[in-house]
Design a protein around this motif. Structure first.
Motif, mmCIF file in Angstrom:
data_model
loop_
_atom_site.group_PDB
_atom_site.id
_atom_site.type_symbol
_atom_site.label_atom_id
_atom_site.label_comp_id
_atom_site.label_asym_id
_atom_site.label_seq_id
_atom_site.Cartn_x
_atom_site.Cartn_y
_atom_site.Cartn_z
ATOM 1 N N THR A 1 0.843 -1.194 0.000
ATOM 2 C CA THR A 1 0.000 0.000 0.000
ATOM 3 C C THR A 1 0.880 1.247 0.000
ATOM 4 O O THR A 1 1.898 1.298 0.685
ATOM 5 C CB THR A 1 -0.906 0.014 1.250
ATOM 6 N N VAL A 2 0.468 2.237 -0.797
ATOM 7 C CA VAL A 2 1.129 3.539 -0.836
ATOM 8 C C VAL A 2 0.073 4.559 -0.431
ATOM 9 O O VAL A 2 -0.982 4.661 -1.061
ATOM 10 C CB VAL A 2 1.674 3.852 -2.246
ATOM 11 N N ILE B 1 8.907 2.795 -8.271
ATOM 12 C CA ILE B 1 7.748 2.647 -9.143
ATOM 13 C C ILE B 1 6.940 3.925 -9.017
ATOM 14 O O ILE B 1 6.529 4.311 -7.924
ATOM 15 C CB ILE B 1 6.899 1.426 -8.764
ATOM 16 N N HIS B 2 6.752 4.607 -10.149
ATOM 17 C CA HIS B 2 5.976 5.843 -10.186
ATOM 18 C C HIS B 2 4.555 5.516 -10.635
ATOM 19 O O HIS B 2 4.357 4.910 -11.684
ATOM 20 C CB HIS B 2 6.589 6.838 -11.160
ATOM 21 N N ILE C 1 2.005 3.960 -15.112
ATOM 22 C CA ILE C 1 3.029 3.398 -14.231
ATOM 23 C C ILE C 1 4.356 3.326 -14.984
ATOM 24 O O ILE C 1 4.398 2.967 -16.159
ATOM 25 C CB ILE C 1 2.598 2.010 -13.731
ATOM 26 N N ASP C 2 5.425 3.658 -14.264
ATOM 27 C CA ASP C 2 6.762 3.584 -14.841
ATOM 28 C C ASP C 2 7.744 3.240 -13.724
ATOM 29 O O ASP C 2 7.463 3.443 -12.551
ATOM 30 C CB ASP C 2 7.136 4.929 -15.468
ATOM 31 N N GLY C 3 8.878 2.707 -14.094
ATOM 32 C CA GLY C 3 9.943 2.408 -13.148
ATOM 33 C C GLY C 3 11.129 3.318 -13.401
ATOM 34 O O GLY C 3 11.403 3.700 -14.542
ATOM 35 N N ASP D 1 6.729 4.230 -4.881
ATOM 36 C CA ASP D 1 7.074 3.172 -3.949
ATOM 37 C C ASP D 1 8.433 2.606 -4.348
ATOM 38 O O ASP D 1 8.707 2.385 -5.523
ATOM 39 C CB ASP D 1 6.017 2.056 -3.958
ATOM 40 N N GLU D 2 9.296 2.391 -3.351
ATOM 41 C CA GLU D 2 10.655 1.931 -3.595
ATOM 42 C C GLU D 2 10.737 0.403 -3.513
ATOM 43 O O GLU D 2 10.164 -0.208 -2.632
ATOM 44 C CB GLU D 2 11.578 2.537 -2.536
ATOM 45 N N ASN D 3 11.470 -0.180 -4.455
ATOM 46 C CA ASN D 3 11.741 -1.619 -4.475
ATOM 47 C C ASN D 3 13.220 -1.824 -4.728
ATOM 48 O O ASN D 3 13.801 -1.155 -5.587
ATOM 49 C CB ASN D 3 10.960 -2.302 -5.600
ATOM 50 N N VAL D 4 13.847 -2.727 -3.995
ATOM 51 C CA VAL D 4 15.260 -3.032 -4.202
ATOM 52 C C VAL D 4 15.362 -4.468 -4.697
ATOM 53 O O VAL D 4 14.900 -5.392 -4.034
ATOM 54 C CB VAL D 4 16.091 -2.836 -2.912
ATOM 55 N N LEU D 5 15.988 -4.634 -5.855
ATOM 56 C CA LEU D 5 16.159 -5.947 -6.453
ATOM 57 C C LEU D 5 17.613 -6.381 -6.337
ATOM 58 O O LEU D 5 18.524 -5.606 -6.604
ATOM 59 C CB LEU D 5 15.761 -5.949 -7.931
#
Length: 134
Positions: free
Chosen positions: A32-33, A114-115, A74-76, A129-133
């Motif tokens: 959730t954001v 993720i925008h 949506i974009d990254g 929202d931030e994601n670390v891969l």
């Protein structure tokens, strides 16, 4: 100074509470954001993002003030490298503030933001929202 009756104040307070409660979104197993005016929930498909593999996303969003969500884009983006994805996802509206997004791919490890650009009321607001891969 205008005079307000107790009944009017109670009605206004109840109306604000209903509007705040009306903005409830959930996506089972998702994230959730939360922002000042919007709440968004999403789940990637598959749930674990694999570097260099396409993935989709189920998204639900609502306006806290009760507005209509007209669309979402949506974009990254990798802030540490100053570049985005090499792919343009497609978004399909499922109605009621729900969307299916396909064609996302993160092509390298690291931090990906993720925008979520939400279109509502003739304007656009970005949630991130931030994601670390690894």
């Amino acid at each position: 100074m205008p005079k307000y009756t107790l009944a009017a104040l109670i009605l206004a307070s109840a109306s604000a509470a209903v509007q705040a409660q009306a903005c409830v979104v959930e996506v089972a197993g998702g994230r959730t954001v939360d922002a000042a005016d919007y709440r968004l929930a999403y789940r990637t498909q598959p749930q674990k993002i694999v570097i260099g593999r396409p993935f989709g996303m189920e998204v639900a969003v609502c306006a806290k003030a009760g507005g209509v969500i007209e669309g979402i884009q949506i974009d990254g983006f990798m802030p540490d490298h100053r570049h985005g994805m090499n792919y343009r996802p497609t978004t399909k509206s499922l109605g009621g503030g729900r969307f299916q997004v396909d064609g996302l791919m993160f092509h390298m490890p690291g931090r990906w933001d993720i925008h979520f650009d939400i279109k509502s009321g003739g304007g656009s607001v970005r949630l991130t929202d931030e994601n670390v891969l690894k």
